[in-house]
Design a protein around this motif. Structure first.
Motif, PDB file in Angstrom:
ATOM      1  N   ALA A  45      -5.767  -2.411   6.579  1.00 57.79           N
ATOM      2  CA  ALA A  45      -5.507  -3.475   5.602  1.00 57.79           C
ATOM      3  C   ALA A  45      -4.776  -4.647   6.254  1.00 57.79           C
ATOM      4  O   ALA A  45      -5.058  -5.813   5.959  1.00 57.79           O
ATOM      5  CB  ALA A  45      -4.686  -2.919   4.439  1.00 57.79           C
ATOM      6  N   CYS A  99      -5.347   2.316   8.057  1.00 60.25           N
ATOM      7  CA  CYS A  99      -6.234   1.855   6.968  1.00 60.25           C
ATOM      8  C   CYS A  99      -6.870   0.500   7.276  1.00 60.25           C
ATOM      9  O   CYS A  99      -7.841   0.100   6.647  1.00 60.25           O
ATOM     10  CB  CYS A  99      -5.446   1.759   5.662  1.00 60.25           C
ATOM     11  SG  CYS A  99      -4.207   0.444   5.649  1.00 60.25           S
ATOM     12  N   MET A 112       0.832  -1.207   0.000  1.00 60.68           N
ATOM     13  CA  MET A 112       0.000   0.000   0.000  1.00 60.68           C
ATOM     14  C   MET A 112       0.864   1.254   0.000  1.00 60.68           C
ATOM     15  O   MET A 112       0.378   2.355  -0.221  1.00 60.68           O
ATOM     16  CB  MET A 112      -0.880   0.032   1.257  1.00 60.68           C
ATOM     17  CG  MET A 112      -1.684  -1.211   1.473  1.00 60.68           C
ATOM     18  SD  MET A 112      -3.420  -1.064   1.092  1.00 60.68           S
ATOM     19  CE  MET A 112      -3.931   0.360   1.962  1.00 60.68           C
TER      20      MET A 112
END
Ligand code: SF4
Ligand code: SF4
Ligand code: FES
Length: 259
Positions: free
Chosen positions: A173, A171, A141
Motif C-alpha cells: 500500500a 501489502c 491499515m
C-alpha cells in the motif's frame, strides 16, 4: 449546507467539508502533494494554501491550507491570488532544493516559473518529497511499520532502527500510494521484497499467478473476517468467477422472462 464564494463563484458545500474537496469539485487545480483519498489530511506540504476572508472581516485576510480548513458560511476564498502564488512559489523553491530531479516537483515548479532553486541543493537528493502518505497509509491499515525519522536534510521515511520492519506484511500500500514511486519493491516469481524484507506470495489455484503475501492474507483473515480461501485465487480469477455467475444469472432471468 453552507454557502461560500470560491474565485468569485458562489458554491454550496457540506458544513465541515474541507475546502480542498470543494475546490476540486469545481475543477480548480490547486497543488496538494500530501493529500491522498485513503488517509486523513495532514497539512504537511502547505502547497494547497488559499486566501480566505469574509465581508465581515473588514479587509483582513488569512492564508490556510485548503486540505484542513472546513467550508464555512459566507467564506470568500481565492485559490490563486497574487500572495498565494507568491507563497506557493517560495515553497516550490524549497522543494526544488530537496528534490531537484523529481519530475512531479520539476513540473509544479515550472508551472510557477521556476526551473532551478535559489537555495543550496541538499547533499544526495532523492525523490522522497516527505509527503507522509506512505506512513499514514501504513498506519491506517493498522501496521505502523514505517515512520518519518530525523530532522532537516536527514529527514526520511524508514523502518524502526533502519532494519527490516517486523510489522510490515508486504501489502505494497505504501509503494502504491507514493506519488513519486520512491518506495522500491520487487516481485520475482512468488517472492516479494520491500523494506529489506522478503515475503512469500500465495499462488492463485486457478491461474497459477501470485496473489498477496502470506502475512497480509493472514492479517485480512484475522482482522477483516475474509476467509483464507478467498486468497487462494487472484482478483482476475475472482472477476472471471463473478462474470460467469452474472452471465448465468442474466441467462436464467432472460429464460424466466420469456417463459
Ligand atoms: S508494505 Fe509494509 S510498510 Fe508498506 S504499507 Fe504495507 S505493511 Fe506498511
Ligand atoms: S516515500 Fe513517497 S509517499 Fe512516503 S513520504 Fe516519501 S514521497 Fe511521500
Ligand atoms: S495537501 Fe494540503 S498541505 Fe499538503
Amino acid at each position: 449546507m453552507v454557502s461560500l464564494t470560491i474565485n468569485g463563484k458562489v458554491v454550496r458545500a457540506e458544513e465541515g467539508e474541507y475546502l480542498l474537496a470543494v475546490i476540486r469539485r469545481m475543477g480548480i487545480d490547486v497543488p496538494a502533494l500530501c493529500d491522498h483519498a485513503a488517509v486523513e489530511p495532514y497539512g504537511g506540504c502547505r502547497l494547497c494554501m488559499v486566501e480566505i476572508t469574509k465581508e465581515s472581516w473588514d479587509g483582513w485576510k488569512n492564508y490556510v491550507t485548503a486540505c484542513l480548513y472546513p467550508a464555512e458560511q459566507d467564506l470568500i476564498v481565492n485559490t490563486h491570488s497574487e500572495k498565494v502564488i507568491e507563497l506557493r512559489t517560495s515553497l516550490l523553491d524549497l522543494f526544488l532544493a530537496r528534490n531537484p530531479e523529481t519530475p512531479l516537483i520539476q513540473k509544479l515548479a515550472a508551472d510557477h516559473g521556476l526551473t532551478k532553486t535559489s537555495f543550496e541543493v541538499v547533499p544526495e537528493p532523492n525523490d522522497c518529497i516527505l509527503c507522509g502518505i506512505c506512513t499514514r497509509v501504513c498506519d491506517e491499515m493498522g501496521f505502523a511499520a514505517i515512520s518519518m525519522v530525523n530532522r532537516g536534510h536527514g529527514r526520511e521515511v524508514a523502518p524502526p532502527l533502519n532494519e527490516a520492519p517486523p510489522d510490515c506484511v508486504g501489502c505494497l500500500a505504501c509503494a502504491q500510494a507514493c506519488p513519486t514511486n520512491y518506495i522500491k519493491f520487487e516481485d520475482i516469481g512468488t517472492t516479494r521484497k520491500i523494506w529489506g524484507r522478503e515475503f512469500e506470495l500465495l499462488t492463485c489455484e486457478k491461474t497459477g499467478r501470485p496473489t498477496i503475501t502470506r502475512e497480509f492474507a493472514a492479517f485480512l483473515s484475522k482482522h477483516r473476517d475474509i476467509p483464507e480461501e478467498y486468497f487462494k485465487v487472484n482478483d482476475e480469477a475472482h472477476r472471471d468467477e463473478l462474470a460467469s455467475t452474472m452471465g448465468r444469472i442474466t441467462r436464467w432471468s432472460v429464460q424466466e422472462e420469456t417463459k
